[in-house]
Scaffold this motif. Structure first.
Motif, PDB file in Angstrom:
ATOM      1  N   THR A 268       0.838  -1.202   0.000  1.00 12.78           N
ATOM      2  CA  THR A 268       0.000   0.000   0.000  1.00 12.78           C
ATOM      3  C   THR A 268       0.876   1.256   0.000  1.00 12.78           C
ATOM      4  OG1 THR A 268      -1.725  -1.192   1.164  1.00 12.78           O
ATOM      5  CG2 THR A 268      -1.825   1.207   1.279  1.00 12.78           C
ATOM      6  N   VAL A 269       1.897   1.248   0.835  1.00 12.60           N
ATOM      7  CA  VAL A 269       2.796   2.405   0.904  1.00 12.60           C
ATOM      8  C   VAL A 269       3.528   2.575  -0.440  1.00 12.60           C
ATOM      9  CG1 VAL A 269       4.862   3.344   2.011  1.00 12.60           C
ATOM     10  CG2 VAL A 269       3.083   2.253   3.403  1.00 12.60           C
ATOM     11  N   ALA A 270       4.087   1.474  -0.956  1.00 12.81           N
ATOM     12  CA  ALA A 270       4.867   1.559  -2.203  1.00 12.81           C
ATOM     13  C   ALA A 270       3.996   2.015  -3.378  1.00 12.81           C
ATOM     14  CB  ALA A 270       5.507   0.207  -2.508  1.00 12.81           C
ATOM     15  N   PHE A 271       2.797   1.454  -3.479  1.00 10.14           N
ATOM     16  CA  PHE A 271       1.930   1.809  -4.609  1.00 10.14           C
ATOM     17  C   PHE A 271       1.401   3.232  -4.472  1.00 10.14           C
ATOM     18  CE2 PHE A 271       1.158  -1.797  -7.529  1.00 10.14           C
ATOM     19  CZ  PHE A 271       2.031  -2.697  -6.954  1.00 10.14           C
ATOM     20  N   ALA A 272       1.157   3.669  -3.248  1.00 12.30           N
ATOM     21  CA  ALA A 272       0.684   5.044  -3.055  1.00 12.30           C
ATOM     22  C   ALA A 272       1.794   6.033  -3.417  1.00 12.30           C
ATOM     23  CB  ALA A 272       0.225   5.255  -1.624  1.00 12.30           C
ATOM     24  N   LEU A 273       3.023   5.706  -3.021  1.00 12.97           N
ATOM     25  CA  LEU A 273       4.137   6.614  -3.320  1.00 12.97           C
ATOM     26  C   LEU A 273       4.454   6.647  -4.820  1.00 12.97           C
ATOM     27  CD1 LEU A 273       6.582   5.951  -0.325  1.00 12.97           C
ATOM     28  CD2 LEU A 273       5.170   7.981  -0.738  1.00 12.97           C
ATOM     29  N   ALA A 274       4.005   5.622  -5.540  1.00 19.20           N
ATOM     30  CA  ALA A 274       4.261   5.588  -6.982  1.00 19.20           C
ATOM     31  C   ALA A 274       3.199   6.373  -7.763  1.00 19.20           C
ATOM     32  CB  ALA A 274       4.300   4.138  -7.467  1.00 19.20           C
ATOM     33  N   ARG A 275       2.185   6.865  -7.051  1.00 22.59           N
ATOM     34  CA  ARG A 275       1.083   7.551  -7.744  1.00 22.59           C
ATOM     35  C   ARG A 275       1.279   9.066  -7.727  1.00 22.59           C
ATOM     36  NH1 ARG A 275      -4.231   4.669  -7.901  1.00 22.59           N
ATOM     37  NH2 ARG A 275      -5.088   6.725  -7.553  1.00 22.59           N
ATOM     38  N   ASP A 276       1.220   9.667  -8.916  1.00 21.25           N
ATOM     39  CA  ASP A 276       1.408  11.118  -9.019  1.00 21.25           C
ATOM     40  C   ASP A 276       0.399  11.888  -8.172  1.00 21.25           C
ATOM     41  OD1 ASP A 276       3.455  10.699 -10.757  1.00 21.25           O
ATOM     42  OD2 ASP A 276       2.240  11.007 -12.572  1.00 21.25           O
ATOM     43  N   ASP A 277      -0.842  11.376  -8.133  1.00 20.92           N
ATOM     44  CA  ASP A 277      -1.897  12.134  -7.435  1.00 20.92           C
ATOM     45  C   ASP A 277      -1.811  12.003  -5.910  1.00 20.92           C
ATOM     46  OD1 ASP A 277      -2.547   9.428  -7.734  1.00 20.92           O
ATOM     47  OD2 ASP A 277      -4.702   9.801  -7.658  1.00 20.92           O
ATOM     48  N   LEU A 278      -0.976  11.109  -5.401  1.00 16.80           N
ATOM     49  CA  LEU A 278      -0.924  10.895  -3.954  1.00 16.80           C
ATOM     50  C   LEU A 278       0.441  11.147  -3.337  1.00 16.80           C
ATOM     51  CD1 LEU A 278      -2.889   7.503  -3.834  1.00 16.80           C
ATOM     52  CD2 LEU A 278      -3.727   9.715  -3.033  1.00 16.80           C
ATOM     53  N   ARG A 279       1.472  11.059  -4.192  1.00 14.57           N
ATOM     54  CA  ARG A 279       2.845  10.998  -3.686  1.00 14.57           C
ATOM     55  C   ARG A 279       3.182  12.090  -2.678  1.00 14.57           C
ATOM     56  NH1 ARG A 279       5.440  11.560  -8.233  1.00 14.57           N
ATOM     57  NH2 ARG A 279       5.203   9.370  -8.757  1.00 14.57           N
ATOM     58  N   ASP A 280       2.967  13.347  -3.050  1.00 10.91           N
ATOM     59  CA  ASP A 280       3.457  14.448  -2.221  1.00 10.91           C
ATOM     60  C   ASP A 280       2.799  14.441  -0.837  1.00 10.91           C
ATOM     61  OD1 ASP A 280       4.989  15.061  -4.308  1.00 10.91           O
ATOM     62  OD2 ASP A 280       3.787  16.767  -5.004  1.00 10.91           O
ATOM     63  N   GLU A 281       1.482  14.387  -0.846  1.00  6.42           N
ATOM     64  CA  GLU A 281       0.752  14.433   0.420  1.00  6.42           C
ATOM     65  C   GLU A 281       1.101  13.226   1.301  1.00  6.42           C
ATOM     66  OE1 GLU A 281      -3.439  14.762  -0.230  1.00  6.42           O
ATOM     67  OE2 GLU A 281      -3.876  14.609   1.915  1.00  6.42           O
ATOM     68  N   PHE A 282       1.197  12.078   0.671  1.00  2.00           N
ATOM     69  CA  PHE A 282       1.434  10.838   1.422  1.00  2.00           C
ATOM     70  C   PHE A 282       2.868  10.794   1.968  1.00  2.00           C
ATOM     71  CE2 PHE A 282       1.677   6.016   1.478  1.00  2.00           C
ATOM     72  CZ  PHE A 282       0.874   5.896   2.598  1.00  2.00           C
ATOM     73  N   ALA A 283       3.821  11.222   1.147  1.00  2.00           N
ATOM     74  CA  ALA A 283       5.233  11.213   1.584  1.00  2.00           C
ATOM     75  C   ALA A 283       5.400  12.148   2.784  1.00  2.00           C
ATOM     76  CB  ALA A 283       6.137  11.631   0.435  1.00  2.00           C
ATOM     77  N   GLU A 284       4.710  13.284   2.712  1.00  2.62           N
ATOM     78  CA  GLU A 284       4.790  14.253   3.810  1.00  2.62           C
ATOM     79  C   GLU A 284       4.230  13.624   5.101  1.00  2.62           C
ATOM     80  OE1 GLU A 284       2.789  18.493   4.597  1.00  2.62           O
ATOM     81  OE2 GLU A 284       3.481  18.195   2.543  1.00  2.62           O
ATOM     82  N   TYR A 285       3.119  12.937   4.944  1.00  4.76           N
ATOM     83  CA  TYR A 285       2.504  12.282   6.101  1.00  4.76           C
ATOM     84  C   TYR A 285       3.425  11.205   6.689  1.00  4.76           C
ATOM     85  CZ  TYR A 285      -0.599   9.415   8.898  1.00  4.76           C
ATOM     86  OH  TYR A 285      -1.140   8.706   9.938  1.00  4.76           O
ATOM     87  N   LEU A 286       4.045  10.420   5.810  1.00  6.25           N
ATOM     88  CA  LEU A 286       4.948   9.356   6.285  1.00  6.25           C
ATOM     89  C   LEU A 286       6.138   9.952   7.033  1.00  6.25           C
ATOM     90  CD1 LEU A 286       5.087   6.820   3.307  1.00  6.25           C
ATOM     91  CD2 LEU A 286       3.868   6.563   5.472  1.00  6.25           C
ATOM     92  N   ALA A 287       6.675  11.054   6.496  1.00  9.89           N
ATOM     93  CA  ALA A 287       7.819  11.710   7.148  1.00  9.89           C
ATOM     94  C   ALA A 287       7.381  12.205   8.527  1.00  9.89           C
ATOM     95  CB  ALA A 287       8.308  12.860   6.282  1.00  9.89           C
ATOM     96  N   HIS A 288       6.182  12.761   8.593  1.00 13.27           N
ATOM     97  CA  HIS A 288       5.645  13.253   9.860  1.00 13.27           C
ATOM     98  C   HIS A 288       5.510  12.099  10.859  1.00 13.27           C
ATOM     99  CE1 HIS A 288       3.069  15.288  12.722  1.00 13.27           C
ATOM    100  NE2 HIS A 288       2.157  14.345  12.552  1.00 13.27           N
ATOM    101  N   MET A 289       4.956  10.996  10.403  1.00 11.06           N
ATOM    102  CA  MET A 289       4.762   9.828  11.280  1.00 11.06           C
ATOM    103  C   MET A 289       6.109   9.302  11.793  1.00 11.06           C
ATOM    104  SD  MET A 289       1.675   9.091  11.840  1.00 11.06           S
ATOM    105  CE  MET A 289       1.509   7.385  12.306  1.00 11.06           C
ATOM    106  N   ALA A 290       7.100   9.270  10.898  1.00 10.27           N
ATOM    107  CA  ALA A 290       8.423   8.771  11.288  1.00 10.27           C
ATOM    108  C   ALA A 290       9.024   9.679  12.359  1.00 10.27           C
ATOM    109  CB  ALA A 290       9.332   8.700  10.061  1.00 10.27           C
TER     110      ALA A 290
END
Ligand code: UTP
Length: 297
Positions: A268-290
């Motif tokens: 789910t994480v890998a496929f979401a990060l591969a999507r243009d429409d989700l990447r930026d928002e999702f990567a930011e969220y993951l960095a925040h969670m980390a």
């Protein structure tokens, strides 16, 4: 002469106990990776590899899976009226032509080998592919297509293979490697889920196969193997014992075990990060969670 492979079996009759309670009413294959059910990834991969006939081995409670491939006229009309052409096209791409999918039932979950054997009449005397929807493979060229190209050179039987950590051999079918030619290996044996100390290698078989119809005869004669189930691995091992060719193919791509919760989440994480429409928002969220996680330690 090598025959073109146009049929694929999708064994989807398992109980999916690792995803209970979700799988109490939803087939595992309908669980979604981002916004597409697992089965859609498998079908798209099969189509890219030239498969024209799709054989589903199903069981009780898999109705949602069958409905998924039907046209959805009300939904399509509504999207058309509201001018959502992009969504409409995407939806239409999921419809399957009438007659392209055949369903056979496995009355009881007696193992993967048994599920494949249930499709014997539909396969007839032709080579066929088997795709396990649990194994999702992210690859530039879809895995089964890579295998078909290799198979065009080798013929015989071919299984997708990848190196796993030695302590993980007991979760896979493992190849005994005869000749290693790089991407392709010739197998001189195959064992189901060996303990680390008994494993002939750490080259594991994952859920993509191209098989000769003779495999069906082996399955027919098969007694229950490891775990009281009829194992596909045992039928392929029998083929090797009879002097037939079985090749392992080291595919290029990343495989996710979506039959397990951890694997599904990673996918789910890998496929979401591969999507243009989700990447930026999702990567930011993951960095925040980390960062939150680190601060809490
Ligand atoms: P699994 O070993 O992942 O079993 O099957 P499962 O029932 O799907 O899931 P868990 O372990 O209970 O969580 C591998 C593949 O073989 C199919 C499954 O549907 C899955 O695609 N299968 C397995 C069958 O079709 N029939 C069987 O009897 C067993």
């Amino acid at each position: 002469m090598k025959r073109k492979v146009t049929k694929a079996i999708f064994p989807v009759a398992g109980l999916g106990t690792r995803f209970l309670p979700a799988t109490k009413s939803i087939p595992k294959e309908i669980l979604t990776l981002v916004d597409r059910p697992l089965i859609q990834y498998a079908i798209d991969e099969a189509r890219a590899a030239g498969i024209r006939e799709f054989i589903f081995v199903t069981s009780r409670g898999k109705g949602a899976l069958e409905d998924y491939f039907d046209d959805a006229p009300e939904l399509e009309n509504s999207l058309r009226k509201s001018g959502k052409t992009e969504l409409l096209e995407m939806l239409k791409a999921t419809n399957m032509e009438s007659g392209a999918i055949a369903y056979v039932r496995q009355n009881r979950p007696m193992g993967l080998g048994h599920a494949v054997w249930c499709a014997r009449r539909l396969v007839g005397n032709e080579p066929f592919a088997v795709i396990l929807t649990d194994d999702v493979i992210a690859a530039e060229k879809p895995c089964l297509q890579q295998m078909m190209e290799a198979y065009a050179e080798t013929g015989g039987n071919m299984v997708a293979a990848m190196e796993v950590p030695p302590e993980k051999t007991s979760s896979y079918g493992i190849l005994d490697v005869g000749e290693d030619m790089g991407a392709i290996v010739r197998a001189k044996g195959m064992v189901e889920k060996p303990a680390q100390e008994d494993a002939p290698s750490n080259l594991a078989v994952i859920g993509r196969y191209i098989l000769t119809p003779k495999i069906m005869q082996h399955l027919h004669r098969m007694k229950a193997g490891s775990g009281g189930e009829i194992q596909l691995t045992d039928a392929i091992a029998e083929e090797i014992r009879q002097g037939e060719s079985v090749y392992g193919f080291r595919f290029r791509g990343q495989r996710f075990d979506c039959g397990s919760k951890a694997g599904f989440l990673q996918a789910t994480v890998a496929f979401a990060l591969a999507r243009d429409d989700l990447r930026d928002e999702f990567a930011e969220y993951l960095a925040h969670m980390a960062a939150v996680q680190k601060a809490a330690e």
